[in-house]
Design a protein around this motif. Structure first.
Motif, PDB file in Angstrom:
ATOM      1  N   MET A   1      29.849  -3.386  23.862  1.00 54.55           N
ATOM      2  CA  MET A   1      28.760  -2.503  24.572  1.00 54.55           C
ATOM      3  C   MET A   1      29.317  -2.270  26.326  1.00 54.55           C
ATOM      4  SD  MET A   1      24.950  -3.795  25.471  1.00 54.55           S
ATOM      5  CE  MET A   1      23.977  -2.604  24.928  1.00 54.55           C
ATOM      6  N   TYR A   2      28.832  -1.982  27.226  1.00 61.91           N
ATOM      7  CA  TYR A   2      29.307  -1.417  28.420  1.00 61.91           C
ATOM      8  C   TYR A   2      28.118  -1.753  29.223  1.00 61.91           C
ATOM      9  CZ  TYR A   2      33.975  -0.334  27.470  1.00 61.91           C
ATOM     10  OH  TYR A   2      35.827  -0.198  26.596  1.00 61.91           O
ATOM     11  N   PHE A   3      27.311  -2.510  30.532  1.00 58.45           N
ATOM     12  CA  PHE A   3      26.959  -3.084  30.986  1.00 58.45           C
ATOM     13  C   PHE A   3      26.661  -2.348  32.454  1.00 58.45           C
ATOM     14  CE2 PHE A   3      26.338  -7.232  29.090  1.00 58.45           C
ATOM     15  CZ  PHE A   3      25.512  -6.905  28.108  1.00 58.45           C
ATOM     16  N   LYS A   4      25.782  -1.418  32.883  1.00 60.52           N
ATOM     17  CA  LYS A   4      26.481  -0.615  33.700  1.00 60.52           C
ATOM     18  C   LYS A   4      26.725  -0.888  34.831  1.00 60.52           C
ATOM     19  CE  LYS A   4      23.328   3.081  36.906  1.00 60.52           C
ATOM     20  NZ  LYS A   4      22.133   4.307  36.420  1.00 60.52           N
ATOM     21  N   SER A   5      26.384  -1.982  35.453  1.00 55.35           N
ATOM     22  CA  SER A   5      26.536  -2.887  36.551  1.00 55.35           C
ATOM     23  C   SER A   5      26.582  -4.245  36.297  1.00 55.35           C
ATOM     24  CB  SER A   5      25.287  -2.544  38.132  1.00 55.35           C
ATOM     25  OG  SER A   5      24.448  -3.629  37.514  1.00 55.35           O
ATOM     26  N   ALA A   6      27.968  -4.976  37.106  1.00 56.84           N
ATOM     27  CA  ALA A   6      27.781  -6.210  36.881  1.00 56.84           C
ATOM     28  C   ALA A   6      27.019  -7.264  37.099  1.00 56.84           C
ATOM     29  CB  ALA A   6      28.989  -6.874  37.462  1.00 56.84           C
ATOM     30  N   GLY A   7      26.372  -8.582  36.956  1.00 59.46           N
ATOM     31  CA  GLY A   7      25.411  -8.965  37.478  1.00 59.46           C
ATOM     32  C   GLY A   7      24.520 -10.083  36.802  1.00 59.46           C
ATOM     33  N   PRO A   8      23.453 -11.019  37.365  1.00 63.30           N
ATOM     34  CA  PRO A   8      22.442 -11.768  36.592  1.00 63.30           C
ATOM     35  C   PRO A   8      22.106 -11.497  35.068  1.00 63.30           C
ATOM     36  CG  PRO A   8      22.464 -12.321  38.529  1.00 63.30           C
ATOM     37  CD  PRO A   8      23.450 -11.537  38.455  1.00 63.30           C
ATOM     38  N   HIS A   9      21.403 -10.411  35.162  1.00 61.36           N
ATOM     39  CA  HIS A   9      20.729  -9.045  34.877  1.00 61.36           C
ATOM     40  C   HIS A   9      20.758  -9.099  33.121  1.00 61.36           C
ATOM     41  CE1 HIS A   9      22.911  -6.192  36.825  1.00 61.36           C
ATOM     42  NE2 HIS A   9      22.494  -5.724  35.924  1.00 61.36           N
ATOM     43  N   ASN A  10      22.488  -9.696  33.232  1.00 63.04           N
ATOM     44  CA  ASN A  10      22.949  -9.359  31.616  1.00 63.04           C
ATOM     45  C   ASN A  10      23.318 -10.035  31.285  1.00 63.04           C
ATOM     46  OD1 ASN A  10      23.617  -6.304  32.390  1.00 63.04           O
ATOM     47  ND2 ASN A  10      25.359  -6.857  33.778  1.00 63.04           N
ATOM     48  N   THR A  11      22.919 -11.231  31.004  1.00 62.93           N
ATOM     49  CA  THR A  11      22.937 -12.592  31.106  1.00 62.93           C
ATOM     50  C   THR A  11      22.513 -13.109  29.408  1.00 62.93           C
ATOM     51  OG1 THR A  11      23.133 -13.896  33.236  1.00 62.93           O
ATOM     52  CG2 THR A  11      22.414 -15.340  31.802  1.00 62.93           C
ATOM     53  N   LEU A  12      21.040 -12.796  29.613  1.00 60.12           N
ATOM     54  CA  LEU A  12      20.865 -12.929  28.090  1.00 60.12           C
ATOM     55  C   LEU A  12      20.829 -11.936  26.787  1.00 60.12           C
ATOM     56  CD1 LEU A  12      18.377 -14.066  26.825  1.00 60.12           C
ATOM     57  CD2 LEU A  12      17.149 -12.774  27.388  1.00 60.12           C
ATOM     58  N   LYS A  13      21.412 -10.636  27.437  1.00 64.95           N
ATOM     59  CA  LYS A  13      22.018  -9.676  26.214  1.00 64.95           C
ATOM     60  C   LYS A  13      23.405 -10.163  26.041  1.00 64.95           C
ATOM     61  CE  LYS A  13      22.019  -6.497  23.719  1.00 64.95           C
ATOM     62  NZ  LYS A  13      21.356  -6.320  22.394  1.00 64.95           N
ATOM     63  N   THR A  14      24.198 -10.741  27.076  1.00 59.92           N
ATOM     64  CA  THR A  14      25.654 -11.597  26.807  1.00 59.92           C
ATOM     65  C   THR A  14      25.653 -12.297  26.150  1.00 59.92           C
ATOM     66  OG1 THR A  14      26.192 -10.579  29.438  1.00 59.92           O
ATOM     67  CG2 THR A  14      27.953 -11.969  28.077  1.00 59.92           C
ATOM     68  N   VAL A  15      24.694 -13.334  26.096  1.00 53.35           N
ATOM     69  CA  VAL A  15      24.737 -14.519  25.149  1.00 53.35           C
ATOM     70  C   VAL A  15      24.416 -14.116  23.790  1.00 53.35           C
ATOM     71  CG1 VAL A  15      23.321 -16.421  24.639  1.00 53.35           C
ATOM     72  CG2 VAL A  15      24.252 -16.138  27.413  1.00 53.35           C
ATOM     73  N   GLU A  16      23.356 -12.825  23.470  1.00 52.50           N
ATOM     74  CA  GLU A  16      22.804 -12.898  21.970  1.00 52.50           C
ATOM     75  C   GLU A  16      24.118 -12.513  21.261  1.00 52.50           C
ATOM     76  OE1 GLU A  16      19.706  -9.801  22.990  1.00 52.50           O
ATOM     77  OE2 GLU A  16      17.930 -11.908  23.172  1.00 52.50           O
ATOM     78  N   LEU A  17      25.049 -10.780  22.281  1.00 47.80           N
ATOM     79  CA  LEU A  17      26.253 -10.976  21.817  1.00 47.80           C
ATOM     80  C   LEU A  17      27.023 -11.402  21.112  1.00 47.80           C
ATOM     81  CD1 LEU A  17      26.101  -7.552  23.776  1.00 47.80           C
ATOM     82  CD2 LEU A  17      25.752  -7.431  21.542  1.00 47.80           C
TER      83      LEU A  17
END
Length: 181
Positions: free
Chosen positions: A1-17
């Motif tokens: 998965m590629y997130f549109k941008s870097a940062g903490p708003h991706n934290t929950l999805k990163t941990v889930e993945l």
């Protein structure tokens, strides 16, 4: 998965993945970078050996820890191992370059890994640190979670090697990372 941008708003999805991938691939160890403990706490009840790697003591201010002792105890009570030690991709070399100028091999390695994103560099660094500390087994794939500044935006499957043989480290798969960083 590629997130549109870097940062903490991706934290929950990163941990889930990361957890989903660990379960699908039967990977038993997750190494996570955490400065405050917030990202690590999201791994509670994941059923894996979780190793939390913090910033080194004195990272932001000489003699001061960013993560509180209370939070460290809370993470340990969750069954996590918490490790604080010299960053393998900076450490003493950063002190030498600050004092005398120039660039040194370990710093070049860190900057090269950042070409894939700060989180990839962090994932390599924390997994090697955890292995050197004896907190994960040698020769096994683990999942490492890192990020850009705060939170998490990168997860990789990696087979770390010790710092003394760091070029034997293998990034097997990038589970997620920011597209723009």
């Amino acid at each position: 998965m590629y997130f549109k941008s870097a940062g903490p708003h991706n934290t929950l999805k990163t941990v889930e993945l990361a957890i989903k991938t660990a379960n699908e691939r039967n990977i038993n160890h997750i190494v996570v970078a955490s400065c405050s403990g917030s990202t690590a706490k999201l791994l509670k009840d994941c059923g894996k050996n979780v190793v939390v790697v913090t910033h080194v003591n004195g990272f932001s201010e000489p003699g001061k820890m960013e993560i509180s002792q209370e939070t460290i105890e809370e993470l340990k009570a969750m069954g996590f191992k918490v490790y604080t030690g010299t960053h393998v991709l900076s450490g003493a070399e950063r002190g030498i370059s600050r004092k005398f100028g120039g660039v040194y091999p370990v710093e070049i390695m860190a900057h090269t890994l950042r070409m894939l994103g700060q989180g990839v560099k962090v994932a390599v660094e924390i997994s090697v640190m955890a292995l050197d500390a004896g907190l994960i087994p040698y020769g096994e794939d683990v999942i490492a979670i890192g990020g850009t500044s705060e939170g998490a935006d990168t997860a990789v499957i990696i087979r770390p090697s010790h710092a003394a043989s760091i070029f034997e480290t293998k990034i097997k798969e990038i589970i997620c990372k920011p597209y723009e960083f």
